[in-house]
Design an enzyme around this catalytic site. Structure first.
Site, PDB file in Angstrom:
ATOM      1  N   ASP A   1      53.105  91.792  32.729  1.00 41.32           N
ATOM      2  CA  ASP A   1      54.490  91.188  32.857  1.00 41.32           C
ATOM      3  C   ASP A   1      55.531  91.884  31.811  1.00 41.32           C
ATOM      4  O   ASP A   1      55.162  92.894  31.466  1.00 41.32           O
ATOM      5  CB  ASP A   1      54.217  89.454  32.510  1.00 41.32           C
ATOM      6  CG  ASP A   1      55.103  88.678  33.249  1.00 41.32           C
ATOM      7  OD1 ASP A   1      56.590  88.897  32.949  1.00 41.32           O
ATOM      8  OD2 ASP A   1      55.064  88.026  34.110  1.00 41.32           O
TER       9      ASP A   1
ATOM     10  N   HIS B   1      60.091  85.607  30.286  1.00 40.95           N
ATOM     11  CA  HIS B   1      59.255  85.471  31.414  1.00 40.95           C
ATOM     12  C   HIS B   1      57.833  85.600  31.148  1.00 40.95           C
ATOM     13  O   HIS B   1      56.742  84.736  31.307  1.00 40.95           O
ATOM     14  CB  HIS B   1      59.591  86.428  32.563  1.00 40.95           C
ATOM     15  CG  HIS B   1      58.871  86.055  33.920  1.00 40.95           C
ATOM     16  ND1 HIS B   1      57.736  86.278  34.292  1.00 40.95           N
ATOM     17  CD2 HIS B   1      59.265  85.137  34.751  1.00 40.95           C
ATOM     18  CE1 HIS B   1      57.365  86.093  35.486  1.00 40.95           C
ATOM     19  NE2 HIS B   1      58.468  85.259  35.871  1.00 40.95           N
TER      20      HIS B   1
ATOM     21  N   ALA C   1      49.120  89.833  45.072  1.00 39.02           N
ATOM     22  CA  ALA C   1      48.196  88.743  45.412  1.00 39.02           C
ATOM     23  C   ALA C   1      47.658  88.992  46.813  1.00 39.02           C
ATOM     24  O   ALA C   1      46.456  88.353  47.084  1.00 39.02           O
ATOM     25  CB  ALA C   1      49.201  87.599  45.917  1.00 39.02           C
TER      26      ALA C   1
ATOM     27  N   TYR D   1      46.085  91.786  48.088  1.00 43.32           N
ATOM     28  CA  TYR D   1      45.002  92.801  47.950  1.00 43.32           C
ATOM     29  C   TYR D   1      43.674  92.158  47.865  1.00 43.32           C
ATOM     30  O   TYR D   1      43.407  91.051  47.341  1.00 43.32           O
ATOM     31  CB  TYR D   1      44.954  93.688  46.450  1.00 43.32           C
ATOM     32  CG  TYR D   1      46.364  94.755  46.534  1.00 43.32           C
ATOM     33  CD1 TYR D   1      46.575  95.675  47.433  1.00 43.32           C
ATOM     34  CD2 TYR D   1      47.112  94.665  45.356  1.00 43.32           C
ATOM     35  CE1 TYR D   1      47.695  96.299  47.212  1.00 43.32           C
ATOM     36  CE2 TYR D   1      48.020  95.386  45.236  1.00 43.32           C
ATOM     37  CZ  TYR D   1      48.284  96.274  46.420  1.00 43.32           C
ATOM     38  OH  TYR D   1      49.526  97.140  46.364  1.00 43.32           O
TER      39      TYR D   1
ATOM     40  N   ASP E   1      44.315  81.505  47.546  1.00 46.24           N
ATOM     41  CA  ASP E   1      42.952  80.907  47.152  1.00 46.24           C
ATOM     42  C   ASP E   1      43.171  79.482  46.402  1.00 46.24           C
ATOM     43  O   ASP E   1      42.351  78.746  46.750  1.00 46.24           O
ATOM     44  CB  ASP E   1      42.536  81.918  45.838  1.00 46.24           C
ATOM     45  CG  ASP E   1      42.090  82.999  46.475  1.00 46.24           C
ATOM     46  OD1 ASP E   1      40.719  82.999  47.297  1.00 46.24           O
ATOM     47  OD2 ASP E   1      42.683  84.121  46.373  1.00 46.24           O
TER      48      ASP E   1
ATOM     49  N   SER F   1      55.372  81.850  39.601  1.00 41.44           N
ATOM     50  CA  SER F   1      54.995  82.561  38.237  1.00 41.44           C
ATOM     51  C   SER F   1      54.422  81.785  37.524  1.00 41.44           C
ATOM     52  O   SER F   1      53.232  82.289  36.616  1.00 41.44           O
ATOM     53  CB  SER F   1      56.477  82.915  37.743  1.00 41.44           C
ATOM     54  OG  SER F   1      56.877  84.472  37.853  1.00 41.44           O
TER      55      SER F   1
END
Length: 420
Positions: free
Chosen positions: A188, A210, A309, A311, A337, A361
């Protein structure tokens, strides 16, 4: 701007920041100032305000979220035309260069005769690639077409943008983030107080709100409940001060560094398009035992599937509000998931400032911490058993059993530090 529209633009994710976003990720550009946005993280209306005016996710809501995403991309290019361009699919990418996966010498020689220059040759976890500088006046699309015609696996170095924001509330006493516990990775912006840190962009490492807020939801502290209190944070800053930070090659290098550091679980609260190089590095990192947790983003249900996310094998996480309703702005991935709290809650940024946060996030790190508690060391053979234990603790939401909205259930429902 009408209040509801401002809320929709903002909750579309950190792709639609106000002027204060430069303080959140200093290297990333921002949209024109919007009323009501203060310093630090953007001032995002609470979910009750948005839901009371918008109601269910109507077609108009979906269209507005998608329009906000596209407008934000266009603004990035207008703000930094020398650093950022749009790729042929309309996603922001690093200007003036392309990435070729494992190119042959014959291809590189042909490219050189056409005016391309080698910026760097790199290898991450056995995945080799070359960054090429475009000839003067050559557009990104023309370069991609030309190099593909030569037989290269070539892509733009697309940018990945944060997927959540918040509103500053108060400052808490400073404390070092990280004790003697498990090392958990955060890819990040930089994390204040991280146990180990490494930069993968110009001006990095540099702590920002963040990245620090994401880490606070893992390790806790400053009055925030973390999903793995006392965890140590390995911070990979892929932004620094680079206006084209968060690119695919930076994230790829960060994943390689996580494996080198022995990190077992890394969380990525960033979203972008599919990228062939990053897909290969993700697969290589997973083969070495790294569990990658990623947010599905906040660009709304009409947005393209979010990566990383989407992949294969990446743990994709969506977010719910204080009433366990899926966020209306939550994006999509090829699979989901888990869900986790992502609104009506607090996190901490640089300097111990507490924020009311909203976005996927802030759901992803909660899941990452819970997985790391059960999977503290790199061991590919132990991943399935650890995830089975997470599944057993997940609270079923929505239709009975696994579903496309909440995945295998809500994780860490007791981790939310409620905002008042």
């Amino acid at each position: 701007m009408r209040p509801v529209m401002m809320g929709l633009v903002l909750v579309a994710g950190m792709t639609a920041w106000g002027a204060a976003s430069a303080q959140l990720l200093p290297g990333l550009p921002s949209l024109p100032a919007m009323p009501g946005i203060g310093g630090g993280l953007p001032d995002i209306p609470g979910p009750d305000t948005i839901l009371s005016e918008v109601g269910r996710v109507s077609r108009a809501t979906v269209a507005r979220l998608d329009a906000a995403r596209r407008a934000a991309f266009a603004q990035l290019v207008r703000d930094h035309p020398d650093a950022i361009v749009l790729d042929p699919q309309g996603f922001p990418a690093r200007a003036g260069e392309v990435v070729v996966d494992s190119p042959s010498e014959a291809l590189l020689n042909a490219a050189a005769r056409s005016g391309y220059g080698v910026i760097a040759r790199e290898d991450v976890l056995g995945v080799g690639f070359v960054r090429l500088r475009l000839p003067p006046g050559r557009s990104l699309k023309a370069a991609l077409d030309e190099l593909r015609a030569l037989g290269g696996e070539v892509s733009a170095d697309q940018l990945h943008l944060p997927s959540g924001g918040g509103r500053a509330l108060a400052m808490m006493p400073l404390a070092q983030r990280g004790g003697q516990g498990t090392l958990v990775g955060v890819i990040d912006g930089g994390v204040e107080g991280a146990a180990v840190t490494q930069g993968f962009a110009a001006g990095a490492p540099r702590a920002n709100d963040h990245g620090t807020a994401v880490a606070s939801l893992i390790a806790g502290g400053h009055g925030i409940t973390g999903s793995l209190p006392g965890a140590r944070i390995a911070s990979a800053d892929v932004y620094g001060t680079d206006p084209a930070g968060g690119n695919a090659t930076a994230i790829a290098r960060a994943l390689g560094w996580m494996v080198q550091q022995g990190v077992s679980v890394a969380t990525i609260s960033l979203v972008g398009p599919a990228n062939p190089l990053l897909a290969r590095v993700v697969a290589a990192a997973r083969a070495r035992g790294l569990v990658i947790v990623a947010a599905v983003g906040n660009n709304g249900p009409a947005a393209p599937p979010a990566y990383p996310a989407s992949y294969p094998g990446v743990i994709a996480v969506t977010a719910v509000d204080g009433r366990n309703r899926r966020l209306i702005e939550a994006g999509q991935a090829s699979h989901v998931d888990y869900a986790a709290p992502g609104a009506d809650m607090l996190a901490t940024g640089v300097g111990g400032r507490r924020f009311k946060v909203r976005g996927t996030s802030f759901a992803a790190p909660l899941v990452a911490g819970r997985i790391a508690a059960l999977y503290p060391r790199l061991d590919p053979g132990a991943i399935a058993a650890a995830l089975a234990r997470v599944d057993a603790s997940a609270e079923d939401l929505g239709p009975r059993g696994q579903d496309k909205f909440f995945g295998r259930g809500m994780v860490c429902g007791d981790c939310r530090t409620f905002s008042r």
